[in-house]
Scaffold this active site. Structure first.
Site, PDB file in Angstrom:
ATOM      1  N   GLY A 196      29.631  34.011  37.099  1.00  0.00           N
ATOM      2  CA  GLY A 196      29.420  35.074  36.100  1.00  0.00           C
ATOM      3  C   GLY A 196      29.152  34.563  34.698  1.00  0.00           C
ATOM      4  O   GLY A 196      28.225  35.015  34.023  1.00  0.00           O
ATOM      5  N   ARG A 243      37.280  40.546  40.512  1.00  0.00           N
ATOM      6  CA  ARG A 243      38.161  39.534  41.096  1.00  0.00           C
ATOM      7  C   ARG A 243      38.208  39.732  42.609  1.00  0.00           C
ATOM      8  O   ARG A 243      38.228  40.868  43.093  1.00  0.00           O
ATOM      9  CB  ARG A 243      39.583  39.667  40.533  1.00  0.00           C
ATOM     10  N   GLY A 286      39.362  37.495  32.197  1.00  0.00           N
ATOM     11  CA  GLY A 286      40.495  37.855  33.045  1.00  0.00           C
ATOM     12  C   GLY A 286      41.590  36.804  32.926  1.00  0.00           C
ATOM     13  O   GLY A 286      41.299  35.615  32.818  1.00  0.00           O
ATOM     14  N   HIS A 329      31.366  32.153  41.888  1.00  0.00           N
ATOM     15  CA  HIS A 329      31.962  32.616  40.617  1.00  0.00           C
ATOM     16  C   HIS A 329      31.203  32.055  39.404  1.00  0.00           C
ATOM     17  O   HIS A 329      31.741  31.283  38.619  1.00  0.00           O
ATOM     18  CB  HIS A 329      33.450  32.233  40.546  1.00  0.00           C
ATOM     19  N   ILE A 378      32.378  44.698  30.046  1.00  0.00           N
ATOM     20  CA  ILE A 378      31.365  44.183  30.986  1.00  0.00           C
ATOM     21  C   ILE A 378      30.747  45.354  31.759  1.00  0.00           C
ATOM     22  O   ILE A 378      29.533  45.433  31.929  1.00  0.00           O
ATOM     23  CB  ILE A 378      31.955  43.126  31.943  1.00  0.00           C
TER      24      ILE A 378
HETATM   25  O1  LIG Z   1      37.209  36.490  33.776  1.00  0.00           O
HETATM   26  C1  LIG Z   1      36.204  35.861  33.459  1.00  0.00           C
HETATM   27  O2  LIG Z   1      35.932  35.593  32.302  1.00  0.00           O
HETATM   28  C2  LIG Z   1      35.243  35.373  34.479  1.00  0.00           C
HETATM   29  O3  LIG Z   1      35.429  35.962  35.712  1.00  0.00           O
HETATM   30  C3  LIG Z   1      35.390  33.893  34.600  1.00  0.00           C
HETATM   31  O4  LIG Z   1      36.614  33.589  35.142  1.00  0.00           O
END
Ligand SMILES: O=C(O)[C@H](O)CO
Length: 246
Positions: free
Chosen positions: A214, A164, A4, A212, A84
């Site tokens: 991920g 987000r 993102g 956060h 994703i």
């Molecule tokens: O967008 C992304 O890659 C993840 O949320 C890490 O910011």
């Protein structure tokens, strides 16, 4: 180093002719794993369960104590069907469940091939037992999950966000969790980030909140760093970057 790039002022960079690349694809598996982790942890009341031990409230003789929701045979709705989202859907196939998909873009054959069904946002909200948000933050998705959204969810449903934080109207989510008009939430993203340690969201027993994480595996961060470095080298050599944004 992220897929993102909502935190980057793309228009300004474009104007200044500054090139930008992100690090997509290499993080699909790690983020999908976190989505599945939260989709299991939130309905099984992980936060509350752990606290119950610390508080000396383990009640093995009460057969209803700490019961959660099954994911098997449930209906899962995924909002956002980029790379994703597709990786999450593949993993969830192993749970023998029905998958509904909503995307602001065209329906993708990958969804149909997985046996999932593209539906309207309304249908997804009303029919899902689990809603997983993996949509990017755009002007269209900002506060997409608002009071009306949560009011249409099933009372037993679980809300997961790995996209987000700003896609969610967070006070509306907190309200739904407090009033228990939804069962639980699992959040890898929130507003603000980092969230203050005394924030109300962290006090809710039915919210599993992680900071956060991920992409936070050694392998994935290494792949992201490699990709970022390759982009920088290609850019310096005057070549096309591998994953250009601008
Ligand atoms: O967008 C992304 O890659 C993840 O949320 C890490 O910011």
């Amino acid at each position: 180093m992220a897929a993102g790039y909502n935190h980057v002022d793309i228009e300004e960079l474009r104007k200044r002719r500054i090139r930008v690349a992100n690090t997509p694809k290499v993080l699909n598996d790690a983020v999908a794993d976190i989505a599945v982790l939260l989709t299991l942890a939130a309905p099984r009341r992980l936060r509350e369960a752990r606290l119950s031990i610390e508080n000396g409230e383990w009640m093995p003789n009460d057969s209803e104590w700490m019961c959660g929701q099954d994911i098997t045979n449930s209906t899962v709705g995924i909002i956002g069907f980029g790379q994703i989202g597709q990786t999450i859907a593949k993993r969830l196939k192993g749970f023998d469940l029905k998958q509904l998909l909503y995307t602001g873009h065209k329906e993708k054959k990958e969804g149909i091939e997985l046996g999932a069904k593209f539906v309207s946002l309304n249908t997804l909200i009303e029919e899902s037992d689990f809603i997983i948000v993996v949509a990017p933050l755009t002007t269209e998705t900002k506060h997409m999950c608002n009071e009306e959204f949560f009011s249409k969810m099933k009372k037993t449903a679980v809300f997961i966000n790995v996209g987000r934080g700003e896609v969610v109207d967070q006070p509306a989510l907190i309200n739904a969790l407090k009033k228990r008009t939804i069962f639980a939430a699992g959040l890898d993203v929130m507003t603000p980030e980092p969230i203050p340690s005394n924030h109300e969201l962290l006090t809710l027993s039915n919210a599993v909140v992680i900071p956060h994480l991920g992409t936070a595996t050694n392998e994935t961060r290494q792949s992201m760093a490699n990709l970022a470095a390759k982009n920088i080298l290609r850019c310096l050599a005057g070549e096309e970057m591998l994953t250009p944004v601008v």
